[in-house]
Design an enzyme around this catalytic site. Structure first.
Site, short mmCIF file in Angstrom:
data_model
loop_
_atom_site.label_atom_id
_atom_site.label_comp_id
_atom_site.label_asym_id
_atom_site.label_seq_id
_atom_site.Cartn_x
_atom_site.Cartn_y
_atom_site.Cartn_z
N GLU A 117 0.86 -1.18 0.00
CA GLU A 117 0.00 0.00 0.00
C GLU A 117 0.90 1.23 0.00
OE1 GLU A 117 -3.11 -0.22 -0.53
OE2 GLU A 117 -3.32 -2.38 -0.18
N HIS A 124 -8.39 -1.90 1.37
CA HIS A 124 -7.20 -2.58 0.90
C HIS A 124 -6.22 -2.73 2.07
CE1 HIS A 124 -7.57 -2.07 -3.68
NE2 HIS A 124 -8.75 -1.82 -3.12
#
Length: 235
Positions: A9, A149
């Site tokens: 990420e 996510h």
């Protein structure tokens, strides 16, 4: 065969525009089977968190402020992945960020072989959507935990998707049936070949067995049942 399913990420879309890594998640596979060994770390990007990125992964600047810098975890990360093949969904994105962070920390770029599951999915399902969520739906993989996510969760889900892309449950079944002819690999259990079951011992008494043989003798050698017993009776 060791593979590492990997996801990251970030604060944005481009390391060349100042975006940084904020999370790395890795799942280890041996012969396509998860071993339970994972690597996961949050990273202080030393910059603000854009609202667009925060909406994707939910990692705030405040949450990341006390997390280690990438330079502090780089060696642990490289030690975990080793020379394994990396399995990544949209690999150029993650590899671009990882190599940019390594260069910034004065470390060598990654030289691992990479499997991009986006490319694998496009080849297997031409014209279909190949996002992780779309592939989960196609293969019936539960991704209900994926409200945001997350690098480790996405790696775990991607490991399931990857298995389906390369052959699904048949891959696992083939590995179970495989006979290892060389020395067993470290940490791996040798699987014996399935043996043909032996015939059960007769439960007939001596008198019953004699009567049965006499009955078969009256049938003649051309009888199918007699021929079957002759081929099945061990020498």
């Amino acid at each position: 065969m060791r593979e590492i399913v990997l996801d990251t990420e970030t604060t944005g879309l481009s390391p060349h525009d100042g975006d940084r890594l904020v999370e790395i998640g890795c799942v280890e596979l041996i012969n396509h089977i998860p071993t339970g060994k994972n690597f996961h770390v949050y990273i202080n990007p030393q910059r603000s968190m854009p609202e667009e990125a925060f909406r994707v992964h939910g990692l705030s600047e405040e949450f990341l402020s006390d997390k280690p810098l990438f330079a502090d975890v780089a060696e642990d990360f490289r030690g975990f992945i080793g020379d394994a093949t990396l399995v990544i969904h949209n690999a150029p994105f993650d590899m671009g960020f990882l190599n940019a962070e390594l260069e910034r920390a004065g470390k060598p770029r990654l030289g691992n072989e990479v499997i991009d599951t986006v490319m694998v999915a496009r080849k297997k399902h031409p014209g279909a959507r190949v996002s992780l969520d779309a592939l989960c739906k196609h293969y019936g993989i539960d991704n209900s935990r994926r409200t945001l996510h997350g690098a480790l969760l996405d790696s775990e889900i991607l490991a399931e998707v990857y298995l389906e892309l390369i052959g699904g449950k048949q891959v696992s079944l083939a590995l179970v049936a495989e006979i290892e002819t060389g020395p067993a690999s470290a940490g791996m259990q040798r699987v014996a070949a399935p043996q043909r079951p032996q015939r059960l011992p007769s439960r007939l008494s001596a008198a019953e067995a004699a009567a049965h043989s006499a009955f078969l003798g009256k049938m003649g050698s051309d009888a199918i049942w007699v021929q079957y017993l002759e081929t099945e009776t061990p020498a």
